[in-house]
Scaffold this active site. Structure first.
Site, PDB file in Angstrom:
ATOM      1  N   GLY A  51      72.649  -6.846 -34.027  1.00  0.00           N
ATOM      2  CA  GLY A  51      73.980  -6.247 -34.057  1.00  0.00           C
ATOM      3  C   GLY A  51      74.494  -6.077 -32.655  1.00  0.00           C
ATOM      4  O   GLY A  51      73.914  -6.589 -31.688  1.00  0.00           O
ATOM      5  N   GLY A  52      75.588  -5.348 -32.543  1.00  0.00           N
ATOM      6  CA  GLY A  52      76.206  -5.153 -31.244  1.00  0.00           C
ATOM      7  C   GLY A  52      75.314  -4.387 -30.286  1.00  0.00           C
ATOM      8  O   GLY A  52      75.435  -4.518 -29.077  1.00  0.00           O
ATOM      9  N   THR A  55      68.698  -6.224 -30.948  1.00  0.00           N
ATOM     10  CA  THR A  55      67.984  -7.016 -31.951  1.00  0.00           C
ATOM     11  C   THR A  55      66.815  -6.201 -32.480  1.00  0.00           C
ATOM     12  O   THR A  55      66.132  -5.512 -31.718  1.00  0.00           O
ATOM     13  CB  THR A  55      67.478  -8.325 -31.325  1.00  0.00           C
ATOM     14  OG1 THR A  55      68.592  -9.026 -30.768  1.00  0.00           O
ATOM     15  CG2 THR A  55      66.807  -9.204 -32.370  1.00  0.00           C
ATOM     16  N   VAL A  56      66.592  -6.313 -33.810  1.00  0.00           N
ATOM     17  CA  VAL A  56      65.481  -5.597 -34.453  1.00  0.00           C
ATOM     18  C   VAL A  56      64.453  -6.616 -34.913  1.00  0.00           C
ATOM     19  O   VAL A  56      64.801  -7.618 -35.573  1.00  0.00           O
ATOM     20  CB  VAL A  56      65.970  -4.754 -35.641  1.00  0.00           C
ATOM     21  CG1 VAL A  56      64.794  -4.002 -36.268  1.00  0.00           C
ATOM     22  CG2 VAL A  56      67.037  -3.768 -35.186  1.00  0.00           C
ATOM     23  N   LYS A  71      63.184  -2.158 -32.111  1.00  0.00           N
ATOM     24  CA  LYS A  71      64.568  -2.414 -31.730  1.00  0.00           C
ATOM     25  C   LYS A  71      64.647  -2.550 -30.225  1.00  0.00           C
ATOM     26  O   LYS A  71      64.312  -1.625 -29.479  1.00  0.00           O
ATOM     27  CB  LYS A  71      65.495  -1.289 -32.199  1.00  0.00           C
ATOM     28  CG  LYS A  71      66.968  -1.584 -31.924  1.00  0.00           C
ATOM     29  CD  LYS A  71      67.877  -0.670 -32.723  1.00  0.00           C
ATOM     30  CE  LYS A  71      69.311  -1.128 -32.633  1.00  0.00           C
ATOM     31  NZ  LYS A  71      70.203  -0.331 -33.503  1.00  0.00           N
ATOM     32  N   ASP A 159      76.896   7.004 -37.589  1.00  0.00           N
ATOM     33  CA  ASP A 159      77.050   5.796 -38.402  1.00  0.00           C
ATOM     34  C   ASP A 159      76.397   5.987 -39.767  1.00  0.00           C
ATOM     35  O   ASP A 159      75.652   5.131 -40.251  1.00  0.00           O
ATOM     36  CB  ASP A 159      76.454   4.588 -37.682  1.00  0.00           C
ATOM     37  CG  ASP A 159      76.947   3.258 -38.250  1.00  0.00           C
ATOM     38  OD1 ASP A 159      78.021   3.259 -38.895  1.00  0.00           O
ATOM     39  OD2 ASP A 159      76.265   2.241 -38.060  1.00  0.00           O
TER      40      ASP A 159
END
Length: 936
Positions: A51-52, A55-56, A71, A159
């Site tokens: 995602g912004g 990386t996971v 992460k 979020d």
């Protein structure tokens, strides 16, 4: 779901779904290949998602032989902040929060090792099969406990959404992906503007817009109450299948949140649960539950509360009674709303206002019936509005569409409007000369419209405090509103008396009253002509109001500051700052305080018109029309039309300007009656515009209509003063000898109210001096102009264009008195100001040529020639022939007196003659012909 199935994105587990599938973030090629070892401990197995924020990976912790989610953040700039927050997360041990095992750094990028949760997301769990309401609430209560624990540790998630709530294979619910979390409250990076789909990207906008609280969308401070809002959206969606507020963009969704009381999915959520969620979905964070834990308690109380089950009756009698009760029609909860008295009726009984109308009608003055009818209609419209809003609020309460907080805010809003209306209607002594001002007051009584709008009520704060009962504060605010109104009507002594009365009471320490008193002090200084003090006071109040997020006072004060700097002081640089601030304030508050926002934009439009920026003025008028009340007062509509007419006149669009003037006059007649001084003022302004356009006959007719209203109206307030000044100026422009009568009447009223040192008295004196000079009363003209110059220099400063205009007129009077040295000194001061403020404008050219004229009269012909040539070089406006013509006339006159260059003198004079022919000034044509004859 098998751990071995991670070869394809669709089969990946837990955080893969949370960060890729649910968020619509496409998988990317691993930035770290499988087998990479991080921190000598974690062996990368596969990419779970990107995602912004980073990386996971799924990785194996070879030290403890367990799988983890790893992460790796993309950013390096905020690595220290991320490290601190991850450490805080690591300290948070709760069964309903995804655990954080370690925080570290690789290649300058922070990483976080987290618990790997085999299972699925809440969204996918809900989609697997139909779920019962209790099952859903049990799962969400567990997630809520995890979120509450995070808040207890000082973490704000930012979020919260179904994709970040994980349902493990062990059926334990965890809230995860604290990738956007912050320690304590924080401001976001700015307002969010994004498209909203079924799934939206995380990270790029610091949150998921579909679940964001309004303050997060707005770029404001985000704290635990913002998470609460998002969590309530999740609960609502889980129970009903729809989010409460939906839209294609954040802007649309934000507008729906502001309106309040979502309709989507309402019928699928029991009222007892809906009421709990509505509080958590309040626009104002202060109106929400004190914490997520309190919200959870509310949900439990609403759904899991014990139910009383009636035993089955043993007799037929009891059974029959139960059946009869079940068939009996339920009482209409809104029935009482039909007979409930509204606040205005209680506070201001109809008999009171009926007596007021009857007194006006029986006064025996001219147009008494018309004026009584106008007052009666205005009060009647206000009563109808209050009754409608009160009934709507009652129905909303009865159907439990409103929370108790909203109902209380509505009631308080109506109390403020009603008590202020009562105070204003009693603000003036009843006399024939006060009736026009009473009409103006009734036309602008405080509207109750906002009191029925949940969108506007949601952020309203109560005026009551433990030390100050609500009624006491409302009464004090109403009195201060009366004082401001009296001040605007030119009754400064009465306004100061009310101010002193409120200041001596205990309520004067209430924060709202402290600020309102300070605001009144600034307004008093402004109306008294003490502009520097007024601007300083109002500036301090403005910034204090903004700091306290008092939008109402902020908009009121900035409106005054724009009017002061732009319309009174004519200070373009100073007004630009306040216009910029005010327009931003209006945009921010347009949803919550639309009428006050419209007032700011109207003031900015008038400022643009005064400064000659007519196109901007018209754009701002159009904007102001889109703001404000759904039913704006006729007075407000007329003010916008007046600005439009003035701007169109300046653009040379005379016919369009006259149409706007017609509409302005029609609005004023409808709101104030045909014989109100404000109508006369509008006719006077129309007359002046017609004179400028060369339509003399129509200008005279408009001036005569204004004169008939002024002469037939017994009034002494500010509306009559304005009408008299503008009528006098219009008649002066038309060379009507009666102009002095109206200007002198206005001067007397102003000096009675404010003394002789008032700015408007100086303005009148500057105009009266022109009349005195035409009469040959040179000494009287000189006295008036010297007074005007002294007052304007003190109130406006040494470089103001109005001071320059007065200096110009004073130089003319000194020239007529043959005091050439004094006239030259004065004329040069005027020209210097125009050069500084309006270089190469027509006024600057005239001021320079005037110097040349005086120098010629003083036999300083060499100086006159140089000055006239400088004026010729300044000319830049081809539509203004008089200034260039006059400059050539004075240059030719100087050459003749010096006996030089007759050919050049003849050419200059011929050009001057042509300019005066175009301008239709026969006297000057004759003067030029006389000089040309000397050259033959």
């Amino acid at each position: 779901m098998n751990d071995d199935d991670d070869a394809t994105p669709g089969a990946l587990d837990s955080l893969e779904q949370a960060l890729v599938g649910a968020l619509a973030v496409p998988p990317i090629q691993p930035t770290l290949p499988a087998g990479t070892v991080i921190a000598n401990r974690y062996v990368v197995a596969a990419v779970l998602g990107a995602g912004g924020m980073g990386t996971v990976y799924r990785a194996r912790d070879r030290s403890l032989d367990r799988e983890v989610a790893l992460k790796l953040h993309r950013t390096v700039a905020d690595s220290e902040r991320l490290r601190r927050e991850a450490i805080a997360m690591a300290k948070l041990a709760h069964p309903n929060v995804v655990a954080v095992f370690e925080v570290g750094e690789v290649g300058g990028h922070p990483f976080v090792a987290m618990e790997y949760v085999p299972g699925t997301t809440l969204r996918a769990w809900l989609a697997e099969r139909p779920r019962g309401r209790r099952e859903i609430l049990d799962a969400l209560a567990a997630a809520g406990e995890g979120l509450a624990a995070a808040h207890d540790s000082g973490l704000v998630h930012r979020d919260v959404k179904p994709d970040n709530i994980l349902v493990g294979r062990d059926r334990r619910v965890r809230i995860g992906d604290f990738g956007l979390a912050q320690l304590t409250a924080t401001a976001t990076s700015g307002p969010v503007s994004a498209m909203i789909g079924d799934h939206t990207r995380t990270g790029t906008v610091l949150g998921t817009p579909a679940y964001m609280a309004p303050e997060q969308i707005d770029g404001g401070e985000v704290d635990a109450r913002s998470d609460q809002f998002a969590f309530a959206v999740v609960v609502w969606e889980a129970l009903s299948g729809e989010r409460p507020f939906a839209g294609d963009t954040t802007g649309v969704m934000r507008a729906k949140i502001a309106r309040g009381f979502p309709q989507r999915g309402r019928d699928k959520i029991p009222p007892r649960l809906r009421r709990v969620l509505l509080r958590a979905l309040a626009l104002d964070p202060q109106a929400r539950w004190p914490s997520v834990r309190a919200l959870l308690a509310g949900l439990r109380a609403a759904y899991y509360r014990p139910r009383v089950i009636a035993a089955i009756a043993a007799t037929v009698i009891v059974g029959a009674a139960a059946t009869a009760w079940a068939l009996w029609p339920a009482a209409d909860p809104t029935a009482a709303c039909e007979t409930e008295l509204d606040v205005l009726t209680t506070v201001l009984p109809p008999a009171h206002t009926a007596n007021l109308v009857a007194t006006v009608r029986a006064s025996g003055t001219a147009h008494a019936d018309e004026r009584a009818g106008v007052i009666e209609r205005s009060i009647g419209a206000l009563r109808a509005q209050h009754a409608s809003v009160s009934r709507a609020a009652c129905v909303a309460r009865a159907h439990r569409q409103w929370s108790p907080e909203l109902a209380t805010a509505s009631r308080e809003c109506l109390e403020v409007a009603a008590r202020t209306a009562r105070a204003l209607l009693g603000a003036l002594p009843m006399a024939p000369e006060t009736v026009p001002d009473l009409i103006q007051i009734t036309a602008q009584l405080p509207s109750a419209e906002a009191c029925g709008d949940a969108r506007l009520l949601a952020g309203r704060r109560t005026l009551a405090t433990p030390e100050h009962p609500l009624e006491t504060v409302i009464e004090a605010r109403a009195k201060l509103e009366v004082a401001r109104t009296q001040l605007e009507l030119g009754r400064a002594t009465a306004a100061k008396g009310v101010r002193a009365e409120v200041a001596t009471t205990s309520v004067a320490t209430h924060p709202s009253i402290v600020q309102q008193l300070a605001f009144l002090d600034g307004a008093i200084a402004m109306h008294a002509g003490d502009f520097a003090n007024a601007e300083q006071r109002l500036s301090e109040i403005y910034f204090a109001a903004r700091a306290r997020d008092d939008g109402e006072l902020t908009l009121q004060v900035v409106t005054e500051l724009i009017a002061l700097t732009a319309n009174v002081r004519r200070d373009p640089e100073g007004s630009a700052r306040w216009i910029q601030n005010g327009m931003a304030d209006a945009e921010r508050e347009r949803e919550r305080l639309p009428s006050l926002a419209a007032d700011v934009v109207q003031a900015a439009a008038a400022a643009a018109s005064v400064s000659g920026d007519s196109e901007v003025a018209l754009m701002r008028v159009a904007l102001a029309e889109t703001l404000g009340s759904a039913t704006p007062t006729k007075v407000f509509s007329a003010s916008l039309l007046g600005v439009r007419a003035s701007a169109l006149t300046d653009l040379g669009k005379v016919d369009e300007a006259l149409a706007a003037s017609d509409a302005q006059i029609a609005a004023l007649v409808e709101g104030l009656g045909e014989h109100h001084p404000a109508v006369a003022d509008a006719y006077s302004t129309r007359s002046a515009a017609l004179i400028t356009a060369g339509r003399t006959e129509a200008a005279v007719a408009a001036a005569q209509r204004a004169r008939s209203i002024v002469d037939g109206t017994p009034a002494s307030g500010s509306s009559m003063i304005d009408a008299q000044i503008n009528l006098g100026v219009a008649l002066l422009g038309g060379n009507d000898a009666s102009a002095a009568r109206y200007l002198e009447a206005a001067r007397k009223s102003l000096t009675d109210a404010f003394g002789t040192e008032h700015h408007d008295v100086a303005l009148i004196d500057s105009n009266l001096a022109l009349i005195y000079m035409d009469r040959g009363e040179t000494e009287r003209a000189l006295a008036a102009l010297r007074h005007a110059v002294a007052v304007q220099e003190r109130t406006l400063g040494a470089h103001h264009v109005e001071l320059a205009a007065a200096l110009y007129n004073l130089a003319v009077a000194e020239r007529e008195a043959k005091s050439y040295d004094a006239a030259l000194a004065t004329a040069r001061r005027a020209a210097a100001i125009f050069e500084r403020r309006m270089r190469a404008s027509a006024r600057h050219v005239f001021a320079v040529v005037h110097i040349a004229m005086i120098e010629n009269l003083a036999a300083r012909h060499l100086e006159a020639l140089a000055t006239a040539e400088a004026a010729i070089a300044l000319v830049s406006d081809p539509d203004e022939p008089v200034g260039p013509g006059w400059a050539r006339l004075e240059a030719g006159r100087a050459l003749i007196a010096l006996g030089r260059e007759p050919g050049r003198a003849r050419k200059l004079l011929s050009e001057a003659r042509a300019a005066y022919v175009v301008a239709s000034i026969p006297a000057r044509v004759t003067e030029v012909d006389g000089l040309l004859a000397k050259l033959r």
